[in-house]
Design a protein around this motif. Sequence first.
Motif, PDB file in Angstrom:
ATOM      1  N   MET A   1       0.822  -1.198   0.000  1.00  0.00           N
ATOM      2  CA  MET A   1       0.000   0.000   0.000  1.00  0.00           C
ATOM      3  C   MET A   1       0.868   1.265   0.000  1.00  0.00           C
ATOM      4  SD  MET A   1      -3.051   0.744  -0.099  1.00  0.00           S
ATOM      5  CE  MET A   1      -4.228   1.956   0.199  1.00  0.00           C
ATOM      6  N   LYS A   2       1.936   1.216   0.780  1.00  0.00           N
ATOM      7  CA  LYS A   2       2.812   2.369   0.867  1.00  0.00           C
ATOM      8  C   LYS A   2       3.501   2.626  -0.481  1.00  0.00           C
ATOM      9  CE  LYS A   2       6.283   4.236   3.960  1.00  0.00           C
ATOM     10  NZ  LYS A   2       7.152   3.980   5.094  1.00  0.00           N
ATOM     11  N   MET A   3       3.865   1.549  -1.172  1.00  0.00           N
ATOM     12  CA  MET A   3       4.519   1.695  -2.458  1.00  0.00           C
ATOM     13  C   MET A   3       3.551   2.276  -3.494  1.00  0.00           C
ATOM     14  SD  MET A   3       6.997  -0.968  -4.282  1.00  0.00           S
ATOM     15  CE  MET A   3       6.182  -1.789  -5.607  1.00  0.00           C
ATOM     16  N   ALA A   4       2.295   1.871  -3.454  1.00  0.00           N
ATOM     17  CA  ALA A   4       1.290   2.405  -4.371  1.00  0.00           C
ATOM     18  C   ALA A   4       1.088   3.901  -4.123  1.00  0.00           C
ATOM     19  CB  ALA A   4      -0.008   1.645  -4.212  1.00  0.00           C
ATOM     20  N   ARG A   5       1.101   4.291  -2.863  1.00  0.00           N
ATOM     21  CA  ARG A   5       0.963   5.708  -2.531  1.00  0.00           C
ATOM     22  C   ARG A   5       2.139   6.508  -3.084  1.00  0.00           C
ATOM     23  NH1 ARG A   5       2.476   7.575   3.213  1.00  0.00           N
ATOM     24  NH2 ARG A   5       4.391   7.100   2.149  1.00  0.00           N
ATOM     25  N   ASN A   6       3.359   5.972  -2.951  1.00  0.00           N
ATOM     26  CA  ASN A   6       4.540   6.668  -3.466  1.00  0.00           C
ATOM     27  C   ASN A   6       4.477   6.805  -4.987  1.00  0.00           C
ATOM     28  OD1 ASN A   6       5.528   6.892  -0.881  1.00  0.00           O
ATOM     29  ND2 ASN A   6       6.865   5.111  -1.044  1.00  0.00           N
ATOM     30  N   TRP A   7       4.038   5.754  -5.670  1.00  0.00           N
ATOM     31  CA  TRP A   7       3.891   5.819  -7.122  1.00  0.00           C
ATOM     32  C   TRP A   7       2.811   6.828  -7.506  1.00  0.00           C
ATOM     33  CZ3 TRP A   7       7.142   4.442 -10.689  1.00  0.00           C
ATOM     34  CH2 TRP A   7       8.059   3.431 -10.434  1.00  0.00           C
ATOM     35  N   ALA A   8       1.755   6.912  -6.742  1.00  0.00           N
ATOM     36  CA  ALA A   8       0.700   7.874  -7.027  1.00  0.00           C
ATOM     37  C   ALA A   8       1.208   9.317  -6.869  1.00  0.00           C
ATOM     38  CB  ALA A   8      -0.495   7.633  -6.106  1.00  0.00           C
ATOM     39  N   ILE A   9       2.043   9.544  -5.876  1.00  0.00           N
ATOM     40  CA  ILE A   9       2.614  10.882  -5.683  1.00  0.00           C
ATOM     41  C   ILE A   9       3.495  11.255  -6.873  1.00  0.00           C
ATOM     42  CG2 ILE A   9       4.236  12.219  -4.281  1.00  0.00           C
ATOM     43  CD1 ILE A   9       3.116  10.719  -1.831  1.00  0.00           C
ATOM     44  N   ILE A  10       4.322  10.322  -7.318  1.00  0.00           N
ATOM     45  CA  ILE A  10       5.181  10.576  -8.477  1.00  0.00           C
ATOM     46  C   ILE A  10       4.336  10.828  -9.727  1.00  0.00           C
ATOM     47  CG2 ILE A  10       6.875   9.512 -10.020  1.00  0.00           C
ATOM     48  CD1 ILE A  10       8.055   8.165  -7.533  1.00  0.00           C
ATOM     49  N   ALA A  11       3.267  10.050  -9.902  1.00  0.00           N
ATOM     50  CA  ALA A  11       2.390  10.232 -11.056  1.00  0.00           C
ATOM     51  C   ALA A  11       1.697  11.593 -11.008  1.00  0.00           C
ATOM     52  CB  ALA A  11       1.362   9.108 -11.115  1.00  0.00           C
ATOM     53  N   LEU A  12       1.282  12.044  -9.838  1.00  0.00           N
ATOM     54  CA  LEU A  12       0.650  13.360  -9.726  1.00  0.00           C
ATOM     55  C   LEU A  12       1.630  14.487 -10.036  1.00  0.00           C
ATOM     56  CD1 LEU A  12      -1.636  12.951  -6.594  1.00  0.00           C
ATOM     57  CD2 LEU A  12      -2.330  13.283  -8.976  1.00  0.00           C
ATOM     58  N   ILE A  13       2.849  14.346  -9.593  1.00  0.00           N
ATOM     59  CA  ILE A  13       3.864  15.363  -9.896  1.00  0.00           C
ATOM     60  C   ILE A  13       4.120  15.402 -11.405  1.00  0.00           C
ATOM     61  CG2 ILE A  13       6.294  15.974  -9.601  1.00  0.00           C
ATOM     62  CD1 ILE A  13       6.061  14.897  -6.722  1.00  0.00           C
ATOM     63  N   ALA A  14       4.236  14.224 -12.026  1.00  0.00           N
ATOM     64  CA  ALA A  14       4.444  14.170 -13.477  1.00  0.00           C
ATOM     65  C   ALA A  14       3.261  14.769 -14.220  1.00  0.00           C
ATOM     66  CB  ALA A  14       4.683  12.726 -13.911  1.00  0.00           C
ATOM     67  N   LEU A  15       2.046  14.489 -13.764  1.00  0.00           N
ATOM     68  CA  LEU A  15       0.853  15.054 -14.392  1.00  0.00           C
ATOM     69  C   LEU A  15       0.836  16.570 -14.251  1.00  0.00           C
ATOM     70  CD1 LEU A  15      -1.873  14.518 -15.791  1.00  0.00           C
ATOM     71  CD2 LEU A  15      -2.888  14.435 -13.516  1.00  0.00           C
ATOM     72  N   ALA A  16       1.239  17.068 -13.095  1.00  0.00           N
ATOM     73  CA  ALA A  16       1.270  18.516 -12.883  1.00  0.00           C
ATOM     74  C   ALA A  16       2.283  19.174 -13.820  1.00  0.00           C
ATOM     75  CB  ALA A  16       1.619  18.823 -11.426  1.00  0.00           C
ATOM     76  N   ILE A  17       3.420  18.531 -14.024  1.00  0.00           N
ATOM     77  CA  ILE A  17       4.424  19.108 -14.918  1.00  0.00           C
ATOM     78  C   ILE A  17       3.910  19.141 -16.352  1.00  0.00           C
ATOM     79  CG2 ILE A  17       6.705  18.668 -15.939  1.00  0.00           C
ATOM     80  CD1 ILE A  17       7.598  17.755 -13.156  1.00  0.00           C
ATOM     81  N   VAL A  18       3.184  18.106 -16.764  1.00  0.00           N
ATOM     82  CA  VAL A  18       2.688  18.032 -18.140  1.00  0.00           C
ATOM     83  C   VAL A  18       1.473  18.944 -18.331  1.00  0.00           C
ATOM     84  CG1 VAL A  18       1.594  16.496 -19.811  1.00  0.00           C
ATOM     85  CG2 VAL A  18       3.580  15.717 -18.528  1.00  0.00           C
TER      86      VAL A  18
END
Length: 118
Positions: A1-18
């Motif tokens: 669960m913790k790993m999924a949360r970390n991946w979600a944070i990275i995905a949100l940052i990438a989405l914000a940049i794009v």
Amino acid sequence: MKMARNWAIIALIALAIVALPAGGSALRVVMTVLSIAFFAGIALFGYRLYRENRFTLDAMSDRQRFVLYGSIGLAILNFTATSRFFNAGGVGILVWLALLGLCSYGVMWVYVSYRSYS
């Protein structure tokens, strides 16, 4: 669960940049800051190596020190001019690799000649 949360944070940052306006500019700033931090870390590591091996460097001959410092300086200049060499095409990349090989050979020559008992 913790790993999924970390991946979600990275995905949100990438989405914000794009998705956000001026995201590319923000990415350039972040990458510049990370590059500066990386090279500052390398500089601090080199300074620490110098401080720990000062006696060894003083025990080298003038020729060995000249080759060692020249090789390190040429490597720094080579890494500084990487984008210019790579933009020049295939010949630039070959020159970049040749200079890096020359720097590596100089450092290795100093190591081998200092460690020999002749």
